[in-house]
Every structure is written in C-alpha cells, then in structure tokens.
Motif scaffolding. Structure first.
Motif, PDB file in Angstrom:
ATOM      1  N   LYS A   1       0.833  -1.206   0.000  1.00 53.99           N
ATOM      2  CA  LYS A   1       0.000   0.000   0.000  1.00 53.99           C
ATOM      3  C   LYS A   1       0.869   1.257   0.000  1.00 53.99           C
ATOM      4  CE  LYS A   1      -3.670  -2.387   2.520  1.00 53.99           C
ATOM      5  NZ  LYS A   1      -4.428  -2.472   3.783  1.00 53.99           N
ATOM      6  N   VAL A   2       1.951   1.225   0.796  1.00 54.36           N
ATOM      7  CA  VAL A   2       2.845   2.384   0.830  1.00 54.36           C
ATOM      8  C   VAL A   2       3.562   2.535  -0.509  1.00 54.36           C
ATOM      9  CG1 VAL A   2       4.873   3.383   1.949  1.00 54.36           C
ATOM     10  CG2 VAL A   2       3.145   2.216   3.328  1.00 54.36           C
ATOM     11  N   ARG A   3       3.972   1.422  -1.127  1.00 56.83           N
ATOM     12  CA  ARG A   3       4.608   1.502  -2.450  1.00 56.83           C
ATOM     13  C   ARG A   3       3.628   2.089  -3.461  1.00 56.83           C
ATOM     14  NH1 ARG A   3       8.894  -2.280  -1.997  1.00 56.83           N
ATOM     15  NH2 ARG A   3       9.575  -1.979   0.161  1.00 56.83           N
ATOM     16  N   GLY A   4       2.334   1.753  -3.300  1.00 54.88           N
ATOM     17  CA  GLY A   4       1.320   2.328  -4.182  1.00 54.88           C
ATOM     18  C   GLY A   4       1.252   3.837  -4.050  1.00 54.88           C
ATOM     19  N   LEU A   5       1.391   4.341  -2.810  1.00 52.70           N
ATOM     20  CA  LEU A   5       1.406   5.788  -2.597  1.00 52.70           C
ATOM     21  C   LEU A   5       2.604   6.424  -3.290  1.00 52.70           C
ATOM     22  CD1 LEU A   5       0.451   6.175   1.190  1.00 52.70           C
ATOM     23  CD2 LEU A   5      -1.015   6.495  -0.806  1.00 52.70           C
ATOM     24  N   LEU A   6       3.762   5.774  -3.182  1.00 56.25           N
ATOM     25  CA  LEU A   6       4.955   6.298  -3.842  1.00 56.25           C
ATOM     26  C   LEU A   6       4.739   6.370  -5.348  1.00 56.25           C
ATOM     27  CD1 LEU A   6       7.659   4.327  -1.829  1.00 56.25           C
ATOM     28  CD2 LEU A   6       7.352   6.809  -1.804  1.00 56.25           C
ATOM     29  N   GLY A   7       4.080   5.338  -5.896  1.00 56.45           N
ATOM     30  CA  GLY A   7       3.789   5.340  -7.325  1.00 56.45           C
ATOM     31  C   GLY A   7       2.833   6.439  -7.731  1.00 56.45           C
ATOM     32  N   ASP A   8       1.995   6.888  -6.777  1.00 57.66           N
ATOM     33  CA  ASP A   8       1.042   7.963  -7.064  1.00 57.66           C
ATOM     34  C   ASP A   8       1.626   9.352  -6.799  1.00 57.66           C
ATOM     35  OD1 ASP A   8      -0.862   6.124  -7.779  1.00 57.66           O
ATOM     36  OD2 ASP A   8      -1.801   6.039  -5.804  1.00 57.66           O
ATOM     37  N   GLY A   9       2.905   9.413  -6.439  1.00 58.88           N
ATOM     38  CA  GLY A   9       3.547  10.705  -6.233  1.00 58.88           C
ATOM     39  C   GLY A   9       3.469  11.232  -4.810  1.00 58.88           C
ATOM     40  N   VAL A  10       3.002  10.416  -3.858  1.00 57.53           N
ATOM     41  CA  VAL A  10       2.959  10.838  -2.460  1.00 57.53           C
ATOM     42  C   VAL A  10       4.374  10.781  -1.880  1.00 57.53           C
ATOM     43  CG1 VAL A  10       2.061  10.282  -0.158  1.00 57.53           C
ATOM     44  CG2 VAL A  10       0.588  10.052  -2.158  1.00 57.53           C
ATOM     45  N   VAL A  11       4.768  11.800  -1.130  1.00 56.85           N
ATOM     46  CA  VAL A  11       6.077  11.839  -0.483  1.00 56.85           C
ATOM     47  C   VAL A  11       5.988  11.063   0.833  1.00 56.85           C
ATOM     48  CG1 VAL A  11       7.850  13.300   0.541  1.00 56.85           C
ATOM     49  CG2 VAL A  11       6.637  14.058  -1.518  1.00 56.85           C
ATOM     50  N   VAL A  12       6.845  10.056   0.985  1.00 56.06           N
ATOM     51  CA  VAL A  12       6.832   9.216   2.183  1.00 56.06           C
ATOM     52  C   VAL A  12       8.149   9.390   2.930  1.00 56.06           C
ATOM     53  CG1 VAL A  12       6.617   6.877   3.103  1.00 56.06           C
ATOM     54  CG2 VAL A  12       5.326   7.540   1.056  1.00 56.06           C
ATOM     55  N   HIS A  13       8.064   9.810   4.192  1.00 54.61           N
ATOM     56  CA  HIS A  13       9.233   9.912   5.070  1.00 54.61           C
ATOM     57  C   HIS A  13       9.079   8.877   6.182  1.00 54.61           C
ATOM     58  CE1 HIS A  13       9.361  13.918   3.175  1.00 54.61           C
ATOM     59  NE2 HIS A  13      10.642  13.928   3.459  1.00 54.61           N
ATOM     60  N   GLY A  14      10.101   8.049   6.377  1.00 56.36           N
ATOM     61  CA  GLY A  14      10.052   7.043   7.430  1.00 56.36           C
ATOM     62  C   GLY A  14      11.282   7.112   8.315  1.00 56.36           C
ATOM     63  N   ILE A  15      11.066   7.001   9.631  1.00 56.05           N
ATOM     64  CA  ILE A  15      12.177   6.920  10.587  1.00 56.05           C
ATOM     65  C   ILE A  15      12.098   5.559  11.271  1.00 56.05           C
ATOM     66  CG2 ILE A  15      13.287   7.923  12.614  1.00 56.05           C
ATOM     67  CD1 ILE A  15      12.006  10.573  11.964  1.00 56.05           C
ATOM     68  N   TYR A  16      13.153   4.760  11.132  1.00 53.59           N
ATOM     69  CA  TYR A  16      13.186   3.422  11.697  1.00 53.59           C
ATOM     70  C   TYR A  16      13.969   3.420  13.003  1.00 53.59           C
ATOM     71  CZ  TYR A  16      11.744   1.871   7.026  1.00 53.59           C
ATOM     72  OH  TYR A  16      11.082   1.695   5.852  1.00 53.59           O
ATOM     73  N   SER A  17      13.526   2.608  13.940  1.00 53.85           N
ATOM     74  CA  SER A  17      14.303   2.379  15.152  1.00 53.85           C
ATOM     75  C   SER A  17      15.270   1.227  14.898  1.00 53.85           C
ATOM     76  CB  SER A  17      13.381   2.026  16.322  1.00 53.85           C
ATOM     77  OG  SER A  17      12.857   0.721  16.144  1.00 53.85           O
ATOM     78  N   PRO A  18      16.383   1.135  15.627  1.00 49.64           N
ATOM     79  CA  PRO A  18      17.278  -0.018  15.461  1.00 49.64           C
ATOM     80  C   PRO A  18      16.560  -1.345  15.689  1.00 49.64           C
ATOM     81  CG  PRO A  18      18.387   1.716  16.673  1.00 49.64           C
ATOM     82  CD  PRO A  18      16.952   2.150  16.534  1.00 49.64           C
ATOM     83  N   ASP A  19      15.598  -1.388  16.619  1.00 47.31           N
ATOM     84  CA  ASP A  19      14.861  -2.629  16.880  1.00 47.31           C
ATOM     85  C   ASP A  19      14.076  -3.078  15.658  1.00 47.31           C
ATOM     86  OD1 ASP A  19      15.806  -2.730  19.442  1.00 47.31           O
ATOM     87  OD2 ASP A  19      14.028  -1.838  20.357  1.00 47.31           O
ATOM     88  N   SER A  20      13.557  -2.132  14.877  1.00 46.45           N
ATOM     89  CA  SER A  20      12.782  -2.509  13.697  1.00 46.45           C
ATOM     90  C   SER A  20      13.684  -3.102  12.615  1.00 46.45           C
ATOM     91  CB  SER A  20      12.015  -1.303  13.149  1.00 46.45           C
ATOM     92  OG  SER A  20      12.902  -0.329  12.629  1.00 46.45           O
ATOM     93  N   LEU A  21      14.966  -2.718  12.614  1.00 47.15           N
ATOM     94  CA  LEU A  21      15.906  -3.270  11.641  1.00 47.15           C
ATOM     95  C   LEU A  21      16.500  -4.589  12.109  1.00 47.15           C
ATOM     96  CD1 LEU A  21      17.900  -0.097  10.526  1.00 47.15           C
ATOM     97  CD2 LEU A  21      15.783  -1.024   9.601  1.00 47.15           C
ATOM     98  N   ASP A  22      16.448  -4.842  13.417  1.00 45.38           N
ATOM     99  CA  ASP A  22      17.089  -6.033  13.975  1.00 45.38           C
ATOM    100  C   ASP A  22      16.231  -7.277  13.835  1.00 45.38           C
ATOM    101  OD1 ASP A  22      19.415  -7.055  15.081  1.00 45.38           O
ATOM    102  OD2 ASP A  22      18.606  -7.033  17.114  1.00 45.38           O
ATOM    103  N   ILE A  23      14.950  -7.117  13.492  1.00 45.50           N
ATOM    104  CA  ILE A  23      14.113  -8.289  13.281  1.00 45.50           C
ATOM    105  C   ILE A  23      14.470  -8.901  11.931  1.00 45.50           C
ATOM    106  CG2 ILE A  23      12.225  -7.359  14.678  1.00 45.50           C
ATOM    107  CD1 ILE A  23      10.786  -6.643  12.119  1.00 45.50           C
ATOM    108  N   PRO A  24      14.219 -10.199  11.711  1.00 45.11           N
ATOM    109  CA  PRO A  24      14.574 -10.832  10.436  1.00 45.11           C
ATOM    110  C   PRO A  24      13.968 -10.103   9.237  1.00 45.11           C
ATOM    111  CG  PRO A  24      13.966 -12.509  12.056  1.00 45.11           C
ATOM    112  CD  PRO A  24      13.664 -11.173  12.687  1.00 45.11           C
ATOM    113  N   GLY A  25      14.824  -9.744   8.309  1.00 50.40           N
ATOM    114  CA  GLY A  25      14.370  -9.055   7.101  1.00 50.40           C
ATOM    115  C   GLY A  25      14.157  -7.569   7.266  1.00 50.40           C
TER     116      GLY A  25
END
Length: 315
Positions: A151-175
């Motif tokens: 759904k978020v990729r769909g927004l990017l395709g429609d020209g919506v600007v997406v800003h995301g801030i990740y925590s280290p814990d969100s990156l430490d999970i598999p994948g």
C-alpha cells in the motif's frame, strides 16, 4: 462473478452461454438456456448496453460476445470511476460539516479498539493520503512489518512523499534491514534514529494514528484530528528527523559500505552489523576501524555522523 461490476446473475449466465456459441440468435440462445425468448431479449439489451455483446444487421440478428478481458476491464473502469465520484462527494459532504462541529473536543481524538479495526482504519487513512505520509517505525507489531508495504509503495507510485524513521529494533528483526533498503530504493525517504519513542503515522498533516501504549502490543489506538496534539506529534517527527541518519538507496552507493555506515550511526554493535551484512565480526571490526581512521572519528557513533556530514550518507 460479474455481479460486483453491475451484471446480474441471469445476464451473466446468458453471456457465458454466448461465449460457447458466438453468433447464435436470440431463439437459439433461449433454447440453450431454457428461457422464454421475450425474457432473453431483455437480457440481450442489458448485455449490449454494458458492452458485453454486439448485434449484427442479419435476419435473424446474430449475437457476438465481447472478449471477456476487454469487456470486464471496461466495466471495472466504469465502477472505479463511480467509486471515485462517491469518494469525492464524501469529501464535499465533510467540507459542509460545520466548523464548530469539527472542533468540538470530543471529536478531536478517536479511540479504536481491536486489531482488525485498527488495520481497517490505517488502510482507510492510507487510501485517502494525497501528498505526504510520515511514519515512525518500531516494534512491537500487530502484524508482519511487510504487510502494509504494497500500500505504501502504491502511494509512492502515485507521487505521495513518504518519510520514514526506523528504530534499530525494527531493523534487527529478520528481514528488517532488507525491508528498509527496499523501501528506500522504491523512493521512500528513510532515516534511522537510535531512540524512536513510539509508533506513529501522520497523513497529509491532517490526521495521525498512534497506539495507546508505547511498548506493549495492545488492541487500541488513537486517531488524532487537527488540534495542538497533532501539531506537536508532527513537530516531534521533524525534530527526530533532523537527528536521524539517512538510509542510503543502494543505487547511490556501495551497498555494503552504505549499510555498514548507516547501522554504525544507528548504534548497532559489531555482532549485529555482521549478522545483517552476512560478514564475520572480525571483518566488520576491521572495516569499522578503517572507517573511523579515515573519517577522523573517535567513537563509532561519531564515525556515522561524520559520514553523514561528508555526504557519504545522502537522502
């Protein structure tokens, strides 16, 4: 199957029968279906109006079915246009809502209970986003982190600007790291911050969704409408953004070096970096030491910040 695009079951039955016998006349089709000819004549008229068949000038008139892919695509396009008009009308109706009604205190914050209800509200808010989506991403998750990605990729395709801030814990999970870099490659402007205080999604600066509890997976969330609280949440996002380290799209830098510097600035230890990059801890330690010497940094975090300031990490 076609009822959802405006074709009644008896009409669909006639269309399917016609696909098996293209070029037959009304009498022949009525005989195939065991229906009265006058009744089938009305069905033929509706199918022709919907674009599912055409008639010839022969005597008797021959019935030619339209190819299903062409016909159904046209019906779907019509239905989509109708739904878009309904959505636009809903926005007009909302604008007609009295200003004092919108700003009554009890209307400024919604409480949503239940994971399914929260997911449905999130999907609704995503579908209505037209300009900007801001996301603070951190565990725990009610569902797999990748579930909302299409759904978020769909927004990017429609020209919506997406800003995301990740925590280290969100990156430490598999994948997790792969998901973050995949989003960056798709056009999301992403950063990593060592201390993301909560999960948050803000849509077009008009509405925000956040959980009631910060560190627990609970079945309740808040929807915040325009008010001082929404302004404060958005201001908090941009304060964290200024402190965060960019996630570099792999097309713009050496993938291994970019990830190493990003994870380093996010506070990851050597073992965690080695696990994410599929390298040995010894290799990571040596590479980190080389980076620190090259950048003139005395600490690991300082090395990541220096890398950012020297434009080795760029949005």
């Amino acid at each position: 199957m076609l009822e959802s695009v405006g074709v009644e079951p008896p009409d669909e039955e006639a269309y399917r029968a016609l696909l098996s016998a293209p070029g037959c006349d009304v009498a022949e089709l009525a005989n195939r279906l065991g229906r009265d000819e006058p009744d089938l004549t009305a069905t033929v008229g509706r199918l022709e109006k919907l674009g599912l068949l055409t008639t010839t000038a022969d005597d008797p008139v021959r019935l030619l079915p339209t190819r299903p892919d062409v016909a159904v695509d046209a019906l779907v396009a019509v239905r989509r246009a109708e739904l878009d008009r309904v959505r636009a009308e809903a926005r007009v109706m909302l604008s007609e809502l009295a200003a004092q009604e919108q700003h009554r205190p009890e209307n400024l914050v919604e409480v949503i209970v239940g994971q399914e209800a929260i997911a449905a509200r999130f999907a609704q808010l995503l579908n209505g986003t037209q300009d900007q989506l801001l996301v603070l991403d951190r565990p725990p998750y009610a569902s797999r982190p990748g579930d909302s990605d299409p759904k978020v990729r769909g927004l990017l395709g429609d020209g919506v600007v997406v800003h995301g801030i990740y925590s280290p814990d969100s990156l430490d999970i598999p994948g997790g790291v792969d998901e973050a870099y995949s989003a960056a490659d798709a056009g999301e402007t992403s950063r990593i911050h060592p201390q993301v205080p909560m999960k948050l999604a803000a849509f077009d600066r008009k509405i925000a969704l956040l959980p009631l509890a910060v560190d627990q997976l609970v079945d309740s969330a808040l929807v915040v409408h325009p008010c001082a609280l929404l302004d404060a949440l958005i201001e908090m996002f941009w304060l964290l953004w200024d402190q965060a380290v960019p996630v570099v799209p792999t097309a713009k830098a050496d993938p291994t070096d970019a990830r190493l510097m990003t994870l380093l600035a996010a506070g990851f230890k050597d073992d965690a970096i080695a696990r994410q990059l599929a390298l040995s801890s010894r290799t990571v330690g040596r590479r980190v030491a080389e980076l620190m010497e090259t950048l003139g940094a005395r600490t690991r975090f300082q090395a990541g910040i220096h890398a950012q300031r020297r434009h080795l990490l760029e949005d």
